[in-house]
Design an enzyme around this catalytic site. Structure first.
Site, mmCIF file in Angstrom:
data_model
loop_
_atom_site.group_PDB
_atom_site.id
_atom_site.type_symbol
_atom_site.label_atom_id
_atom_site.label_comp_id
_atom_site.label_asym_id
_atom_site.label_seq_id
_atom_site.Cartn_x
_atom_site.Cartn_y
_atom_site.Cartn_z
ATOM 1 C CD GLU A 49 106.603 128.142 39.549
ATOM 2 O OE1 GLU A 49 105.624 128.748 38.302
ATOM 3 O OE2 GLU A 49 107.748 128.117 39.107
ATOM 4 C CG ASP A 60 101.564 126.794 31.395
ATOM 5 O OD1 ASP A 60 102.342 126.840 31.638
ATOM 6 O OD2 ASP A 60 100.651 127.920 31.585
#
Length: 281
Positions: A49, A60
């Site tokens: 990824e 995040d």
């Protein structure tokens, strides 16, 4: 031939293994190092990824936010990310590449153009954490048109009705968020994660990969007893952080790549140990 996600999961099933999905921010701390790091990761990960850095990565944690800043400061951009994926596919076509990107990046380029470029670079799938299912029809149609998997996130808080809708549109694998909130390396796999995987399995045959908070081989072993794969991100990015000098560059490239390789190799081993345990649908 570049391997598709469905083919990879089929291959792993035949080998009696689960998927180890490794995340790395493209361009961190610069393009050259990230390419070398991703080449090392491709030797051991089943799926890679690649994060396209964004100035406001809402899903995040701090580790990946800092990596995004480093990558953006080094001049990384979406076009370079396509180039990076293309290069990696030339060297490791049997490891599917997936982009993790925020919708603003896709919107700026234009949905069709972005998906078309993914197809041309051999990117197998895209994950867009800030795109709700209700607004995904257009991107979903382009992904179908170009044969690129659109991977959605589901969380323990996702109600059944919504979960069904997401699973109908999702392809490649579904990204199971192990905790509600932001990414980061946590200590233990939560019970609610296990419940969520059971719910996913009840509604769909799509592979379920768990991410957010997986940082150790023990986590990988535990999660792959019940899931089809484990996604590791922050713990990999922390290795980059550990090897930076005061200017934000890698101090000793050889040492960095060696530690990175040992770490990802060990995590992959964790998907083999429990691979014989059947998933209960």
């Amino acid at each position: 031939m570049i391997m598709k996600l469905a083919e990879k999961f089929e291959e792993l099933k035949n080998k009696g293994e689960k998927a180890f999905v490794a995340f790395y921010v493209g361009g961190d701390p610069n393009l050259e190092i990230s390419e070398k790091a991703l080449e090392v990761i491709c030797k051991h990960a089943d799926i890679v990824e690649i994060g396209i850095p964004f100035s406001d990565p809402v899903a995040d944690g701090i580790t990946i936010q800092k990596a995004d800043v480093r990558a953006l400061n080094s001049g990384m951009n979406p076009l370079k990310a396509f180039e990076l994926a293309k290069k990696l596919n030339e060297k490791a076509p049997n490891v599917p590449k997936v982009f993790l990107t925020y919708y603003n990046i896709i919107f700026k380029m234009g949905e069709e153009e972005f998906v078309k470029k993914c197809k041309e670079a051999g990117v197998s799938g895209i994950i867009v954490p800030d795109l709700p299912i209700e607004e995904a029809d257009s991107l979903y149609n382009y992904c179908k048109k170009y044969g690129v998997d659109l991977i959605f996130l589901v969380a323990p808080t996702t109600p059944d009705e919504r979960l069904k809708k997401i699973l109908e549109k999702c392809s490649g694998f579904v990204y199971v968020v192990s905790v509600t909130g932001i990414t980061g390396a946590r200590e233990k796999v939560a019970e609610e994660t296990k419940e969520l995987i059971k719910r996913v399995k009840k509604f769909s045959k799509i592979p379920a990969c768990v991410g957010f908070g997986i940082s150790k081989r023990e986590h990988v072993e535990e999660i792959t007893e019940i899931a089809d794969g484990a996604i590791v991100g922050s713990a990999i990015v922390k290795i980059v952080e550990k090897h930076l000098d005061e200017n934000g560059q890698i101090k000793d490239e050889e040492k960095f790549l060696k530690e990175l390789e040992e770490f990802v190799k060990n995590l992959k081993e964790g998907t083999k140990k429990k691979a014989k345990v059947a998933i209960k649908n």
